[in-house]
Design a protein around this motif. Structure first.
Motif, PDB file in Angstrom:
ATOM      1  N   SER A  19      64.144  89.536 169.286  1.00 46.83           N
ATOM      2  CA  SER A  19      64.262  88.179 169.134  1.00 46.83           C
ATOM      3  C   SER A  19      63.410  87.517 167.402  1.00 46.83           C
ATOM      4  O   SER A  19      63.224  86.662 166.508  1.00 46.83           O
ATOM      5  CB  SER A  19      63.549  87.190 169.851  1.00 46.83           C
ATOM      6  N   GLU A  22      65.581  88.500 164.815  1.00 46.09           N
ATOM      7  CA  GLU A  22      65.581  87.054 164.474  1.00 46.09           C
ATOM      8  C   GLU A  22      65.804  86.585 163.742  1.00 46.09           C
ATOM      9  O   GLU A  22      66.185  85.421 162.549  1.00 46.09           O
ATOM     10  CB  GLU A  22      67.076  87.099 165.773  1.00 46.09           C
ATOM     11  N   GLN A  23      64.149  85.638 164.127  1.00 48.47           N
ATOM     12  CA  GLN A  23      63.838  84.512 164.177  1.00 48.47           C
ATOM     13  C   GLN A  23      63.411  85.022 162.220  1.00 48.47           C
ATOM     14  O   GLN A  23      63.632  84.456 161.497  1.00 48.47           O
ATOM     15  CB  GLN A  23      62.529  84.630 164.226  1.00 48.47           C
ATOM     16  N   LEU A  25      65.003  86.936 159.941  1.00 46.63           N
ATOM     17  CA  LEU A  25      66.738  86.846 159.621  1.00 46.63           C
ATOM     18  C   LEU A  25      66.581  85.286 159.579  1.00 46.63           C
ATOM     19  O   LEU A  25      67.164  85.347 158.183  1.00 46.63           O
ATOM     20  CB  LEU A  25      67.827  88.098 160.539  1.00 46.63           C
ATOM     21  N   LYS A  26      66.692  84.387 160.466  1.00 49.17           N
ATOM     22  CA  LYS A  26      66.930  83.095 159.689  1.00 49.17           C
ATOM     23  C   LYS A  26      65.693  82.285 159.306  1.00 49.17           C
ATOM     24  O   LYS A  26      66.874  80.871 158.380  1.00 49.17           O
ATOM     25  CB  LYS A  26      66.577  82.083 161.457  1.00 49.17           C
ATOM     26  N   GLU A  27      64.467  82.969 158.779  1.00 48.73           N
ATOM     27  CA  GLU A  27      64.119  82.196 158.104  1.00 48.73           C
ATOM     28  C   GLU A  27      63.768  82.496 157.082  1.00 48.73           C
ATOM     29  O   GLU A  27      63.646  81.729 155.840  1.00 48.73           O
ATOM     30  CB  GLU A  27      62.562  82.844 158.516  1.00 48.73           C
ATOM     31  N   THR A  28      64.240  83.466 156.551  1.00 46.46           N
ATOM     32  CA  THR A  28      64.344  83.992 155.178  1.00 46.46           C
ATOM     33  C   THR A  28      65.924  84.194 155.095  1.00 46.46           C
ATOM     34  O   THR A  28      65.891  83.565 153.297  1.00 46.46           O
ATOM     35  CB  THR A  28      64.597  85.788 155.223  1.00 46.46           C
ATOM     36  N   SER A  29      66.755  83.585 155.179  1.00 58.04           N
ATOM     37  CA  SER A  29      67.985  83.152 154.837  1.00 58.04           C
ATOM     38  C   SER A  29      67.735  81.460 154.337  1.00 58.04           C
ATOM     39  O   SER A  29      68.489  81.257 153.636  1.00 58.04           O
ATOM     40  CB  SER A  29      69.051  83.188 156.001  1.00 58.04           C
ATOM     41  N   ARG A  30      67.192  81.109 155.163  1.00 60.98           N
ATOM     42  CA  ARG A  30      66.847  79.303 155.162  1.00 60.98           C
ATOM     43  C   ARG A  30      66.294  79.355 154.019  1.00 60.98           C
ATOM     44  O   ARG A  30      66.390  78.633 152.766  1.00 60.98           O
ATOM     45  CB  ARG A  30      66.255  78.476 156.249  1.00 60.98           C
ATOM     46  N   GLU A  31      65.253  80.542 153.835  1.00 65.64           N
ATOM     47  CA  GLU A  31      64.084  80.429 152.108  1.00 65.64           C
ATOM     48  C   GLU A  31      64.611  80.762 151.070  1.00 65.64           C
ATOM     49  O   GLU A  31      64.303  80.793 149.432  1.00 65.64           O
ATOM     50  CB  GLU A  31      63.053  81.848 152.459  1.00 65.64           C
ATOM     51  N   TRP A  98      64.136  89.176 150.852  1.00 63.02           N
ATOM     52  CA  TRP A  98      64.287  89.929 151.504  1.00 63.02           C
ATOM     53  C   TRP A  98      63.085  91.081 151.396  1.00 63.02           C
ATOM     54  O   TRP A  98      63.213  91.505 152.578  1.00 63.02           O
ATOM     55  CB  TRP A  98      65.588  90.620 151.289  1.00 63.02           C
TER      56      TRP A  98
END
Length: 225
Positions: A19, A22-23, A25-31, A98
């Motif tokens: 988890s 996944e968090q 990855l999501k935060e990096t994608s938004r950033e 990344w």
């Protein structure tokens, strides 16, 4: 002690790292999306800033202000002139982001936490001597180390992606009519890939990366006037 009526299911200890990943990855994608949008919007000002600095080489006054610089670039190069060197800059920012976040996640998860998990093995024996208070700063120290890991990985990522910054800056002033962007000061590149390959052949991918040392390219000499 844990309640024996609720035994730990196999693989339950692995759910939290998953988890967390996944968090990240999501935060990096938004950033990444936010940074890319910010870079796209501010890149014209970046181009103007670089050209205002480069014109000092030839003692030129082609770009005397922000509004006049916008007008000059639009008149001579069109809309695309404002986005010279944008692609390598975007690629460098995305790769740096990344690398920084993933390296920080790996260090915090597998290096710091695993290293800190061994302390209670000998901490319990010392607690029997009434010295348990000595281990209270360990939690704060671990939190500080995790906060420092982001800065260290950011510096490491910026070093690895510096060639993208160099190519972007060179393309922003390439063949723009200033002396600093033309021969003999700088060659003319057909694209940022051509700039990358030529710098790679000359061994200049890290040119200007150091604040204190400068490397003279092979086969070239500089003479003071």
């Amino acid at each position: 002690p844990p309640d024996a009526s609720f035994p730990l299911q196999p693989g339950a200890s692995k759910k939290e790292p998953v988890s967390s990943l996944e968090q990240v990855l999501k935060e990096t994608s938004r950033e990444m999306v936010a940074r890319s949008a910010a870079t796209l919007i501010t890149h014209p000002f970046h181009v103007i800033t670089l050209r205002c600095m480069v014109q000092f080489i030839g003692r030129e006054t082609k770009y005397s202000g922000t509004l006049s610089a916008f007008a000059t670039i639009y008149r001579e190069e069109g809309i695309l002139g404002f986005f010279a060197g944008l692609i390598p800059r975007l690629l460098g920012d995305i790769l740096s982001l990344w690398l920084c976040n993933m390296l920080a996640y790996l260090i915090n998860t597998y290096a710091l936490e695993n290293g800190g998990g061994r302390a209670p093995l000998w901490g319990g024996s010392m607690a029997s001597w009434g010295l348990k208070v000595l281990f209270l700063p360990q939690v704060s120290t671990m939190a500080e180390m995790k906060s420092y890991s982001q800065a260290v990985t950011g510096f490491f990522a910026s070093m690895l992606t510096y060639p993208f910054v160099l190519v972007s800056n060179l393309m922003a002033v390439n063949n723009c009519g200033l002396a600093g962007g033309l021969l003999p000061y700088a060659p003319t590149y057909s694209s940022w890939l051509d700039c990358w390959s030529q710098l790679h052949r000359e061994g200049n991918m890290s040119r200007g990366n150091s604040l204190f040392f400068r490397k003279v390219p092979a086969g070239k000499r500089y003479v003071w006037e």
